[in-house]
Enzyme design. Structure first.
Site, PDB file in Angstrom:
ATOM      1  N   TYR A 164       0.836  -1.207   0.000  1.00 38.95           N
ATOM      2  CA  TYR A 164       0.000   0.000   0.000  1.00 38.95           C
ATOM      3  C   TYR A 164       0.873   1.262   0.000  1.00 38.95           C
ATOM      4  CZ  TYR A 164      -3.755   3.016   1.905  1.00 38.95           C
ATOM      5  OH  TYR A 164      -4.675   4.002   2.137  1.00 38.95           O
ATOM      6  N   LYS A 168       1.042   4.180  -2.753  1.00 38.36           N
ATOM      7  CA  LYS A 168       0.625   5.533  -2.378  1.00 38.36           C
ATOM      8  C   LYS A 168       1.710   6.576  -2.636  1.00 38.36           C
ATOM      9  CE  LYS A 168      -3.616   5.095  -1.051  1.00 38.36           C
ATOM     10  NZ  LYS A 168      -4.629   5.515  -2.062  1.00 38.36           N
TER      11      LYS A 168
END
Ligand code: NAI
Length: 299
Positions: A164, A168
């Site tokens: 993640y 991001k």
């Protein structure tokens, strides 16, 4: 000054719940015609539902204008069809909020390559697919507002979120280059790092904080970043009514002397290299090269 979205067409991905829903409702309330995209899956990206249609019902019930779309942001053909529908129904696309996302949290030691790829695919590649699909329209219109959704995990790290976090920070990087490429066409590209109590974070927040971190409190920062007044190449953090700015900075550094251009030389100067006095916020990669040349000239 009043910020409104009269005459604007906005696409919000992953808008069947959480932050995306809050963005879509407020965009519509302020006059935008909204495409509410969501494939309606579970938190890990599996399954499907009519989440987008339910948000459209909410918008219509309050007199707004919206259509639902169930495309996965990872499917270029379905995304292209979504853009075509927006153009056909509403005559253009002015705003894209790349918000869709999933989680496959695990410590890196236990994370499968499949879980790494799945998360990169939805957040990073999905945002690139949606952005690419609207890019030409925004160039032709000489008007575009694109918002990427980063995260504190991407900017600063978080245990158990290697996939993640990579996605991001990748989005913040994507925004930086697109801000440069879009400048000529009045297309502004920014990044938000939200903090909100949604299904994505419900088990991370202590119960007493859930109430304070309502998704609606992220909406002002997000909508400012896609408004006529938007800056470009900005990263805002937002949560619970607090709005912050995050920067990727560069320190002045040290010009190593001839005899010091060794790992030992770096070690000897490390404190000065890392020291933050006089650091800058480059607005493009070329500014790093320029700052190196300036250092060599003794500036
Ligand atoms: P959420 O889980 O309520 O919203 C994500 C939405 O994306 C869901 O409705 C889901 O169905 C949709 N989605 C997932 N995969 C999709 C796909 N392939 N195509 C279309 N839609 C898809 O969670 P939340 O918190 O509202 O998240 C919104 C965004 O904000 C995400 O990108 C998330 O990573 C980001 N974020 C949220 C934070 C928070 O504190 N809630 C913190 C930092 C970032």
């Amino acid at each position: 000054m009043t910020i409104d979205f009269e005459g604007r067409v906005a696409i919000v991905t992953g808008a069947g719940g959480g932050l995306g829903r809050a963005y879509a409702l407020e965009l519509a309330r302020r006059g935008a015609r909204v495409v509410v995209n969501d494939l309606g899956g579970t938190r890990d990206g599996t399954g499907q539902s009519d989440a987008a249609a339910r948000v459209v019902e909410e918008i219509l019930a309050t007199g707004g204008t919206a259509i639902a779309n169930g495309a996965s942001v990872t499917d270029p053909r379905a995304v292209a069809a979504m853009i075509e529908t927006a153009r056909a129904e509403y005559g253009g696309v002015h705003i894209l909020i790349n918000n869709a996302g999933i989680l496959r949290d695990k410590s890196f030691a236990k994370m499968s390559v499949e879980d790494f790829r799945a998360v990169i695919d939805v957040h990073l590649v999905g945002s690139a697919i949606c952005t690419k699909a609207v890019w030409e329209t925004m160039r032709e219109q000489a008007y575009g507002r694109i918002l990427m959704t980063a995260s504190s995990t991407g900017l600063y790290g978080n245990f158990g979120q290697a996939n993640y976090g990579a996605a991001k920070l990748g989005l913040a990087g994507l925004a930086k280059t697109l801000a440069l490429e879009g400048a000529k066409y009045n297309t502004k590209v920014n990044t938000i790092a939200p903090v909100a109590a949604t299904r994505m974070t419900e088990d991370l927040f202590p119960p007493e904080l859930l109430e304070r971190f309502q998704p609606e409190l992220v909406v002002p920062a997000a909508l400012f970043l896609v408004s006529d007044e938007a800056p470009t190449n900005v990263i805002l953090g937002a949560g619970a009514g607090v709005v912050q700015a995050a920067y990727v900075t560069l320190t002045r550094g040290v010009a190593l002397g001839e005899g010091e251009r060794t790992p030992e030389g770096v070690a000897a100067h490390f404190a000065e290299i890392a020291g933050r006095e006089g650091e800058i916020v480059p607005q493009s990669g070329a500014e790093q090269t320029m700052s190196i040349l300036q250092r060599l000239q003794g500036q």
